[in-house]
Design a protein around this motif. Structure first.
Motif, PDB file in Angstrom:
ATOM      1  N   HIS A  50       0.840  -1.202   0.000  1.00 44.59           N
ATOM      2  CA  HIS A  50       0.000   0.000   0.000  1.00 44.59           C
ATOM      3  C   HIS A  50       0.873   1.248   0.000  1.00 44.59           C
ATOM      4  CE1 HIS A  50      -2.636   3.151   1.676  1.00 44.59           C
ATOM      5  NE2 HIS A  50      -3.607   2.493   1.045  1.00 44.59           N
ATOM      6  N   VAL A  82       0.405   2.607  -3.670  1.00 46.46           N
ATOM      7  CA  VAL A  82      -0.747   3.508  -3.600  1.00 46.46           C
ATOM      8  C   VAL A  82      -0.310   4.893  -3.133  1.00 46.46           C
ATOM      9  CG1 VAL A  82      -3.017   3.906  -2.569  1.00 46.46           C
ATOM     10  CG2 VAL A  82      -2.312   1.578  -3.168  1.00 46.46           C
ATOM     11  N   GLU A  88      -6.789   4.040  -4.138  1.00 45.01           N
ATOM     12  CA  GLU A  88      -7.169   3.466  -2.845  1.00 45.01           C
ATOM     13  C   GLU A  88      -8.337   2.500  -3.000  1.00 45.01           C
ATOM     14  OE1 GLU A  88      -6.713   2.902   1.224  1.00 45.01           O
ATOM     15  OE2 GLU A  88      -5.536   4.334   0.068  1.00 45.01           O
ATOM     16  N   ILE A 118      -1.948   2.503  -8.254  1.00 44.45           N
ATOM     17  CA  ILE A 118      -3.274   1.929  -8.011  1.00 44.45           C
ATOM     18  C   ILE A 118      -4.011   2.877  -7.080  1.00 44.45           C
ATOM     19  CG2 ILE A 118      -4.522  -0.037  -6.980  1.00 44.45           C
ATOM     20  CD1 ILE A 118      -3.171  -0.813  -9.530  1.00 44.45           C
ATOM     21  N   ILE A 157      -2.107  -6.684  -8.916  1.00 37.96           N
ATOM     22  CA  ILE A 157      -1.584  -5.359  -9.242  1.00 37.96           C
ATOM     23  C   ILE A 157      -0.744  -5.422 -10.519  1.00 37.96           C
ATOM     24  CG2 ILE A 157       0.024  -3.565  -8.468  1.00 37.96           C
ATOM     25  CD1 ILE A 157      -1.006  -4.139  -5.600  1.00 37.96           C
ATOM     26  N   TYR A 208      -7.312  -0.705  -4.725  1.00 43.23           N
ATOM     27  CA  TYR A 208      -6.499  -1.529  -3.828  1.00 43.23           C
ATOM     28  C   TYR A 208      -7.380  -2.289  -2.838  1.00 43.23           C
ATOM     29  CZ  TYR A 208      -2.527  -2.784  -0.828  1.00 43.23           C
ATOM     30  OH  TYR A 208      -1.585  -3.480  -0.111  1.00 43.23           O
TER      31      TYR A 208
END
Length: 434
Positions: free
Chosen positions: A36, A40, A48, A46, A73, A51
């Motif tokens: 993350h 992110v 939020e 990607i 991903i 994800y």
């Protein structure tokens, strides 16, 4: 070739995936948090929402959810080759490390200093598993119905030695029914919504399943043709292939079943060695389920014919890793195009909600099993498959290290690597006492 910061080129994806694979310590929670932050927050590759939706999707699948999230991903950014790169690089660093540790263990397991170090590691692993029970219980047991499912799954496994797959499948069926008729029992709110009005990607999914299944089965076909059904490599491959299909709820969920089968049914290693393997897996990057490679290595190392022990061990480790992780690519590539539809499947959510609740009982069973093996030298059968400890055989050294490790991990929030290192040193020092 130029790309925007939100869509990396393939070389950049490979570089960052390799970095994540080398730094992915701390189990699923740490690995998911690392991805993350890297993908992110820092790079914006990607969103939020994407994800979180993908993470929910990966929780629906058997196998390590963090690796499957990495595959998804990669697939989202660069299709099949991106998924292969991200998924393989998530596993390979940890696989190489635990292979080297397995080889060292196979050669040095009977040395006194080595056993002393692992006295402490096994005790610390017990504390780590207890922490996993508490964490998952806090998230998964939001209703009385789900708490009851956890208790019943523990009783079925610990007292009656019920088959692990039966417990998981039974919980899923009951959860499916409850979600359709009484969703409030599971804490589900209303209907999940209608699926999107887009064509169903049947062709893509069927091709992914066929190609993935052929790749998954290829080593097993070669073993069957060259070595036959009686060879240890065939038994290892079949066992871990079955395990790959029922590993819902993360690695801890399936470890009790794997440990009991590998120790009691297959006799590939002892309970103490199984705890050692889990300790090794805790100290390496990548999915905790990588402990299967340790089991596969020792199983083949100890029954090497017609190979040398080292060659057999390497083949066993490689085969175990393949049949454990190859299905993850199959699941993700086949089902990723369906992610929006699965997000809206109320009955499926209910099934997985109750499976997750039952998994709390499964991991509690693992905790009890490890506690008996680590803290006591002697167990006495009392009823059926149930054995209770002989109190006089209590190992005070293991008990002291386990209690200290639990305090450091649960109360003080220490990093697992620090605790394992301290526990190993403590085991060595206490072994010097008379």
């Amino acid at each position: 070739m130029t790309t925007s910061p939100s869509h990396p080129d393939f070389a950049e994806l490979v570089r960052v995936s390799a970095r994540i694979g080398c730094l992915s310590f701390g189990g699923p929670a740490g690995q998911i948090a690392l991805m993350h932050r890297e993908l992110v927050e820092e790079r914006g590759w990607i969103s939020e929402d994407q994800y979180l939706h993908a993470l929910n999707f990966c929780h629906l699948l058997p196998g390590p959810e963090a690796q499957q999230l990495a595959i998804w991903i990669g697939w989202k950014l660069h299709g099949i080759r991106g998924g292969l790169a991200a998924g393989l690089l998530f596993v390979i660093p940890g696989a190489l490390v635990i292979l080297a540790l397995s080889m060292l263990y196979g050669a040095a397991a009977h040395l006194a200093w080595f056993a002393a170090l692992f006295l402490g590691i096994k005790a610390a692993v017990l504390a780590i598993v207890v922490q996993a029970v508490l964490r998952l219980a806090g998230r998964a047991l939001g209703t009385r119905f789900r708490k009851t499912a956890a208790v019943l799954s523990f009783v079925a496994l610990f007292l009656f030695n019920a088959p692990f797959p039966l417990v998981v499948i039974g919980a899923g069926v009951i959860g499916w029914i409850a979600a359709r008729w009484r969703p409030a029992l599971l804490g589900l709110k209303g209907e999940a919504g209608s699926p999107p009005d887009t064509p169903r990607p049947w062709g893509y999914s069927v091709r992914a399943v066929l190609i993935g299944a052929l790749a998954w089965a290829a080593p097993m076909v070669a073993i069957l043709a060259l070595l036959g059904r009686d060879h240890v490599l065939w038994r290892v491959g079949v066992f871990f292939s079955k395990l790959a299909v029922v590993t819902f709820g993360g690695a801890y969920a399936v470890l009790a079943y794997m440990a009991q089968q590998a120790v009691s049914a297959q006799h590939w290693l002892t309970a103490a060695e199984m705890a050692d393997g889990l300790g090794l897996a805790e100290t390496t990057p990548g999915p905790l389920i990588m402990v299967t490679q340790f089991v596969g290595y020792l199983a083949a190392f100890r029954s090497p014919t017609p190979f040398t022990p080292l060659v057999a061990g390497l083949l066993g480790a490689g085969l175990t890793t393949w049949v454990t992780f190859a299905p993850c690519f199959l699941w993700v590539f086949a089902l990723a195009p369906w992610i929006e539809r699965l997000e809206r499947a109320q009955a499926l959510k209910g099934a997985l909600a109750l499976v997750t609740s039952a998994i709390v009982g499964v991991i509690a069973n693992l905790s009890a099993w490890f506690a008996l093996q680590v803290l006591f030298h002697e167990l006495r059968p009392v009823w059926g498959s149930l054995s209770l400890p002989v109190l006089a055989s209590f190992d005070w050294r293991s008990g002291l290290i386990a209690a200290g490790s639990a305090w450091l991990i649960i109360a003080r929030k220490w990093n697992i690597m620090r605790v394992l290192g301290l526990a190993a040193a403590g085991g060595w020092l206490l072994s010097l006492l008379p």
